[in-house]
Motif scaffolding. Structure first.
Motif, PDB file in Angstrom:
ATOM      1  N   ASP A  64      62.911  68.664 118.967  1.00 41.08           N
ATOM      2  CA  ASP A  64      62.242  70.062 118.989  1.00 41.08           C
ATOM      3  C   ASP A  64      61.222  70.036 117.780  1.00 41.08           C
ATOM      4  N   ASP A  98      72.488  62.179 128.751  1.00 39.73           N
ATOM      5  CA  ASP A  98      71.417  63.284 128.542  1.00 39.73           C
ATOM      6  C   ASP A  98      69.964  62.933 129.184  1.00 39.73           C
ATOM      7  N   HIS A 123      67.132  65.582 118.744  1.00 37.28           N
ATOM      8  CA  HIS A 123      66.558  65.812 119.941  1.00 37.28           C
ATOM      9  C   HIS A 123      65.260  66.330 119.095  1.00 37.28           C
ATOM     10  N   GLN A 169      69.419  61.745 131.410  1.00 36.02           N
ATOM     11  CA  GLN A 169      68.928  61.984 133.203  1.00 36.02           C
ATOM     12  C   GLN A 169      69.310  63.778 133.311  1.00 36.02           C
ATOM     13  N   GLN A 170      69.634  64.293 132.029  1.00 37.68           N
ATOM     14  CA  GLN A 170      69.294  65.806 132.095  1.00 37.68           C
ATOM     15  C   GLN A 170      67.521  66.392 132.516  1.00 37.68           C
ATOM     16  N   ALA A 171      66.860  65.141 131.563  1.00 36.69           N
ATOM     17  CA  ALA A 171      65.864  65.518 132.159  1.00 36.69           C
ATOM     18  C   ALA A 171      65.136  64.300 133.165  1.00 36.69           C
ATOM     19  N   ARG A 172      64.938  63.868 133.990  1.00 34.25           N
ATOM     20  CA  ARG A 172      64.167  63.498 135.328  1.00 34.25           C
ATOM     21  C   ARG A 172      65.485  63.536 136.557  1.00 34.25           C
ATOM     22  N   THR A 224      71.343  70.083 118.623  1.00 34.43           N
ATOM     23  CA  THR A 224      71.044  69.934 119.716  1.00 34.43           C
ATOM     24  C   THR A 224      70.124  71.200 119.765  1.00 34.43           C
ATOM     25  N   GLY A 243      65.969  62.754 127.598  1.00 34.37           N
ATOM     26  CA  GLY A 243      66.410  63.577 127.356  1.00 34.37           C
ATOM     27  C   GLY A 243      66.068  64.945 127.115  1.00 34.37           C
ATOM     28  N   GLU A 244      67.085  65.843 127.512  1.00 34.86           N
ATOM     29  CA  GLU A 244      67.088  67.056 127.667  1.00 34.86           C
ATOM     30  C   GLU A 244      65.175  68.172 127.113  1.00 34.86           C
ATOM     31  N   ARG A 245      64.732  68.519 127.076  1.00 37.57           N
ATOM     32  CA  ARG A 245      63.466  68.635 126.772  1.00 37.57           C
ATOM     33  C   ARG A 245      62.697  67.885 126.017  1.00 37.57           C
ATOM     34  N   ASN A 260      66.466  62.581 123.538  1.00 36.14           N
ATOM     35  CA  ASN A 260      66.659  62.106 122.007  1.00 36.14           C
ATOM     36  C   ASN A 260      65.797  60.897 120.745  1.00 36.14           C
TER      37      ASN A 260
END
Length: 454
Positions: free
Chosen positions: A268, A64, A266, A66-69, A227, A295-297, A300
């Motif tokens: 948010d 996760d 997450h 690596q989904q943000a960078r 999520t 982590g995404e957006r 985490n």
């Protein structure tokens, strides 16, 4: 195994909780109107919760995160894994770390860390719920994989364009195939569980998983994935947003042990850390996070925050080397990641004061304005940044830091040399300066007024 996988089927008649195969998606519009901020709804029911008997951390920095960078290089993953191993300590407080296995570089990184021979963190894989991805798991020869099993109607109806029964049957097909190839552990990731129909989809799917994996001799882990960060820690909040109720009912209905439950959050709504702690306190053993909250957006759960929280909750570091947190942050800066200056435990200013009244306090006793002995625990001594608000106390603290490094006793802030340095600082701001005084500028002044120590 093949015979079990081919013949096993839990019929609706056998199921205690059959799938509620609705024609229209349940999007919980009373909670999630979309045109407004999500609503916090209390149903008046408070469940009894019990903390997990043992707690630990799992890592998703290399999935996760690596989904943000920009993806890490193999060398960077290897270095961070070494640092994570040091942070984890010999008792495996960071129990596992998950990896993508899609590209040649992904598989090279996985092989690199496996060859280190560390007991902890144990490398695991992450796949989508399909036969092609499962074949990759077989090829790399790993014994545990996570599998994305999206569980809310937002995904089932709006993304997959299928019914609950169709999607859950598809998931169960991959789980059966995992048993057939001899996998030891399957970890089902309930994506978007905090927007899912708990009794109509989550519980029925869990029942099918528990029954099949028990019969097949396959260990089942369930990762509850918040999520979109909708989870809530408050007692009495309604499902599907209640972390406490989710854990309570899964354990009540199926007896799932704490060590087979995991939380993945997450940030948010700024609740990622408190939700993670709530998961531990509600009966989940494993909390999944990423270094520096990657982590995404919004990211985490921060692994370093979980490590400090673990020490606080249990009263012991249990072998963790918390000073590795500082080295992780420094390394991330080296490879181009901008750590926010005020980021807890890692930012350049997290234990640095700029206010003169604070500096005056720490000159008397640093415990007044320091969260704990950051020098001993994190290799981060308390510091000050000199600005027009630092006052003579701030300059005095800075000078005494330099004296301490040289093994010399501290000076009173009214020492003439400190007063002269303070006058220079004041003159900078009287001339219109707006930025902080740099350490290099302060050192130049120190050498002028303490030439014998230059």
């Amino acid at each position: 195994m093949a015979e079990i996988g081919a013949s096993w089927q839990l019929t609706a008649k056998q199921a205690k909780h059959p799938v509620v195969d609705v024609q229209e998606p349940n999007l919980f519009r009373d909670m999630f109107p979309y045109s407004e901020v999500p609503k916090t709804i209390f149903d008046g029911e408070v469940v009894d919760v019990k903390p997990a008997p043992e707690i630990w951390i799992t890592d998703t920095t290399f999935r996760d995160g690596q989904q943000a960078r920009t993806p890490f290089t193999v060398e960077q993953i290897s270095t961070l894994y070494d640092l994570m191993h040091r942070l984890s300590g010999p008792n495996g407080i960071i129990r596992q770390s998950e990896f993508f296995i899609y590209s040649a570089q992904d598989r090279e990184a996985l092989e690199e860390v496996r060859n280190k021979g560390y007991a902890y963190p144990q490398p695991t894989a992450w796949i989508r719920a399909n036969a092609q991805d499962l074949e990759l798991v077989k090829q790399v020869g790993i014994q545990e994989t996570g599998m994305l099993t999206s569980i809310s109607d937002y995904h089932i109806f709006l993304k997959f364009r299928k019914t609950r029964r169709q999607v859950l049957d598809s998931f169960m097909g991959v789980v059966r195939a995992a048993a057939e190839i001899g996998l030891k552990t399957i970890r089902c990731h309930y994506e978007d569980v905090t927007r899912a129909d708990f009794w109509g989809a989550v519980v029925p799917f869990t029942e099918e998983l528990v029954n099949f994996t028990t019969q097949a001799g396959l260990r089942l882990k369930i990762r509850l994935c918040d999520t979109m960060g909708y989870g809530l820690p408050y007692p009495g909040v309604a499902l599907p947003r209640s972390i406490q109720k989710m854990v309570f009912y899964l354990q009540r209905e199926f007896g799932i042990p704490s060590e087979n439950l995991e939380w993945h959050g997450h940030n948010d709504f700024h609740k990622v850390h408190i939700n993670s702690v709530t998961a531990w306190l509600s009966g989940i053993s494993a909390v999944n996070g990423a270094l520096l909250s990657l982590g995404e957006r919004t990211g985490n759960s921060p692994v370093e925050a979980l490590a400090v929280e673990y020490a606080s909750l249990t009263g012991s570091t249990n072998g963790m080397d918390l000073s590795a947190i500082t080295d992780i942050a420094n390394y991330m800066r080296e490879i181009g990641y901008a750590v926010p200056g005020n980021y807890p435990f890692c930012g350049e200013r997290f234990n640095v004061t700029m206010a003169g009244i604070h500096a005056d306090g720490v000159m008397k006793n640093e415990e007044i304005y320091n969260i704990f002995d950051t020098d001993k625990i994190l290799k981060r001594p308390l510091g000050v940044h000199i600005t027009n608000r630092s006052g003579i106390a701030g300059v005095g603290f800075w000078v005494n830091e330099q004296l301490h490094k040289r093994g010399l006793p501290p000076l009173d802030k009214r020492d003439p040399r400190i007063e002269q340095m303070f006058e220079w600082v004041e003159a900078q701001y009287e001339a219109g300066r707006e930025t902080a005084i740099s350490p290099e500028e302060m050192m130049a002044q120190f050498k002028i007024h303490f030439p014998e120590l230059a």
